[in-house]
Design a protein around this motif. Sequence first.
Motif, PDB file in Angstrom:
ATOM      1  N   GLU A   1      -2.455 -15.341  -9.325  1.00 64.31           N
ATOM      2  CA  GLU A   1      -2.506 -13.975  -9.038  1.00 64.31           C
ATOM      3  C   GLU A   1      -1.079 -13.657  -8.933  1.00 64.31           C
ATOM      4  O   GLU A   1      -0.585 -12.520  -9.260  1.00 64.31           O
TER       5      GLU A   1
ATOM      6  N   ARG B   1      -3.155 -18.083  -3.681  1.00 58.91           N
ATOM      7  CA  ARG B   1      -3.337 -17.614  -5.116  1.00 58.91           C
ATOM      8  C   ARG B   1      -2.132 -17.473  -5.826  1.00 58.91           C
ATOM      9  O   ARG B   1      -1.821 -16.391  -6.314  1.00 58.91           O
TER      10      ARG B   1
ATOM     11  N   GLN C   1       2.510  -7.473  -3.142  1.00 60.70           N
ATOM     12  CA  GLN C   1       0.949  -7.834  -3.119  1.00 60.70           C
ATOM     13  C   GLN C   1       1.152  -9.412  -3.737  1.00 60.70           C
ATOM     14  O   GLN C   1       0.375 -10.231  -3.295  1.00 60.70           O
TER      15      GLN C   1
ATOM     16  N   ASP D   1      -7.746  -7.769 -14.516  1.00 57.24           N
ATOM     17  CA  ASP D   1      -8.761  -8.461 -13.772  1.00 57.24           C
ATOM     18  C   ASP D   1      -8.427  -8.631 -12.301  1.00 57.24           C
ATOM     19  O   ASP D   1      -9.052  -9.067 -11.491  1.00 57.24           O
ATOM     20  N   LEU D   2      -7.082  -8.248 -11.909  1.00 57.12           N
ATOM     21  CA  LEU D   2      -6.684  -8.392 -10.598  1.00 57.12           C
ATOM     22  C   LEU D   2      -7.357  -7.204  -9.796  1.00 57.12           C
ATOM     23  O   LEU D   2      -7.702  -6.287 -10.380  1.00 57.12           O
ATOM     24  N   ASP D   3      -7.487  -7.471  -8.516  1.00 59.80           N
ATOM     25  CA  ASP D   3      -7.992  -6.519  -7.476  1.00 59.80           C
ATOM     26  C   ASP D   3      -6.864  -5.318  -7.355  1.00 59.80           C
ATOM     27  O   ASP D   3      -5.731  -5.674  -7.597  1.00 59.80           O
ATOM     28  N   HIS D   4      -7.476  -4.181  -7.194  1.00 58.81           N
ATOM     29  CA  HIS D   4      -6.774  -2.867  -7.057  1.00 58.81           C
ATOM     30  C   HIS D   4      -5.831  -3.068  -5.682  1.00 58.81           C
ATOM     31  O   HIS D   4      -6.438  -3.494  -4.829  1.00 58.81           O
TER      32      HIS D   4
ATOM     33  N   ARG E   1       0.913 -10.958 -10.821  1.00 60.58           N
ATOM     34  CA  ARG E   1       1.603  -9.624 -10.571  1.00 60.58           C
ATOM     35  C   ARG E   1       3.005  -9.686 -10.450  1.00 60.58           C
ATOM     36  O   ARG E   1       3.691  -8.651 -10.966  1.00 60.58           O
TER      37      ARG E   1
ATOM     38  N   LYS F   1       0.815  -1.345  -0.031  1.00 60.82           N
ATOM     39  CA  LYS F   1      -0.163  -0.054   0.076  1.00 60.82           C
ATOM     40  C   LYS F   1       0.830   1.392  -0.025  1.00 60.82           C
ATOM     41  O   LYS F   1       0.566   2.110  -0.814  1.00 60.82           O
TER      42      LYS F   1
END
Length: 753
Positions: free
Chosen positions: A271, A268, A259, A327-330, A275, A214
Amino acid sequence: MATFISVPLKKSSEVDLVKPLSKFVTASYPAAEEQGEYLRAVEELNKLRKNALGRPLDKHESSLEIILRYYDQLCAVEPKFPFSENQLCLTFTWKDAFDKGSLFSGSAKLALASLGYEKTCVLFNVAALASQIAAEQNLDNDEGLKAAAKFYQLASGAFGHIKDTVLSALNREPTGDISPETVGALSLIMLAQAQEVFFLKATSDKMKDAVIAKLANQAADFFGDAFKQCQYKDNLSKEVLPVLAAKHCIMQANAELHQSILAKQKKRFGEEIARLQHAAELVKTVASRYDEYVSVKDLSDKINRALTAAKKDNDFIYHDRVPEVKDLDHIGKAALVKATAITPPLSQKFTDLFEKMVPMAVQQSMSIYNQRKAETVNRLVGTMREATNLCNGVLASLNLPAALEDLSGDSIPQSIAEKARSIVQQGGLQSIEQLIKDLPELLTRNREILDESLKMLDDEETTDNELRTKFNQRWSRTPSGDLYKPLRTEGANFRNILDKAVQADQVVKDRYNTHCDMITLLCKPENELNAAIPSANPTRTLQGSEVVNVLRSQLAQLDEIKKERETLEGEIKAVTFDMCTTFLTALAQDGAINEEQLSLAQLDQLYSAYNQRVQASLRSQEELLGQVQTSHQEFSSLKQSNTEANQREEVLKKLAAAHDSYVEISSNLREGTKFYNDLTEILLKFQNKCSDIVFARKTERDELLKYLQQSIAREPSAPSFNVPAYQSTPAAPAGGPTPAPRSNLPVECVSIF
């Protein structure tokens, strides 16, 4: 490798603060003790400016402390001196921090008679030096990381403050380095770098990957915003845009890397790979486009190792589907930085050199209050003096008290003899004639000072208009005609005062001419005066009569009223009150002073009782004068009336009136002499004010002329044209900035020169 951007300092020309500030102090604070204290403070302020701006500064917090102290002192002194183009005029000249200029034309600079401009430029240097000190920190330890974050946030706040205030502070177009667009961009850059430092600290402290991701994502946002702001700023160094673009990608890559670790922990694996692939693409972009400015080899190796391992595990064990990046979460964001608020004092060691000097708002309020107080005192005293003059005039018209003393009809009445001696003691005719002779000389001197002062303004304004016509819009300074309006209004007021004074002088001279013969008679020896007064038949039969006793009693009461007025006048003039404290309290509580409301309330409280006593005195006199006139009618009817007696009484009346006129004329002439002498001092101050502003305008004019000449020299003398290709030589590739290692964590500082 971490690359940080720092900002160069602005350079200022030397300014003599001592002479103009000392002149103001000397004129405004006549008391020796406080004047000496303020003059020493002026010297210290001048030294402080030289220390802050007149020498090279080390990239150390102690150097920043010096600039902060000077900035704080400017903020503290601003409300205490009337800094403006048409009052206390100080011209400050500063060069553009980013404009190197050329061999022939020099760098761009701006000279303004504005303390707000000086404050803005000094605050720019606060931000610039803070950015340099931050870039010098050792980012391998907590202390260095905390210091860097603190100084970047200070720099961001200072640049942001300039963005919000520069246009109102200058009231004209600033140089490019302090324009709202430029300092706004610099503020964003400093905030982004502060956020990056927090990211480095979180990484060093091995905080949770979710937190680090973050922090990195927020830093990427800040760098992206800064890049957008700088895209069209051609006055910044060519390294700035690529560094910002690279940082944006690097912070995004770090966010994706951490992340991905979080995704792995949550099993995951697809994912995780997505990333890491995105992070690898980002660092690859940096390596291909911005490698000369920022090195990402270590980060690239770390990402690629993680990506290889993740792919291998997924291919052989998990077989998880790899999603598209879109399609990945922010990733969330966490802003731990905030631009430091610029609220003086900024220095921890600041002490105001002019702590005891009251603000100009209080000084101006005190000046108006003193005028109101003087008007109140003059009104009350004037009312009493007018009443006394009226009383004297009425008694003189009735030939009192001389008529009561002249019952023999052949000697000088005692009151007339005393009036004659009083005139001789005061200098007689010679004293008045000398005063009358001096007035035209004093008037002429004042007119000459005023004429010379206004001529200085006229000459400078003419020159300014000629140059404005010559250079048109390039002659960008405030027109002299606009600037001198307050001074011309003041000058017109002085001329009006002089014209009214001439009229008043003529009234006094006419009155003197009317009574000159009788005043001359009163100045003669007693035997000559007695011979000049007609004799009359004796009226001794009235001696000791009741009407005479009543008149004498009434005249004694009038004399007592006059004496009481003299005492009352002294009391009224002696009234004092510390209004300064009242104004200071109002300014501290409300941020402004309602001078009229406060002054009128206080003056009413101070003088209402005196006003009542004055009115009571007037009523008593009016009542007594009515009684005197009634008694005098009875007295006159008892007197034996004949031609000789009437002639004698007429002469005595004229002698009494001449004495009263002599006293009033002498007082008027002395007041007139004092008025002209006081006005001379005021006009000399006005002349100094005109001289100072004209000198400052000439200095500003010379600076602007020099700047325009340099600008003209920088302009191309012919239109651009294309050079044949065979005459061109390929440009050598530009070298990147020199790395500046910091322990185990390499840091590179890019200065925006």
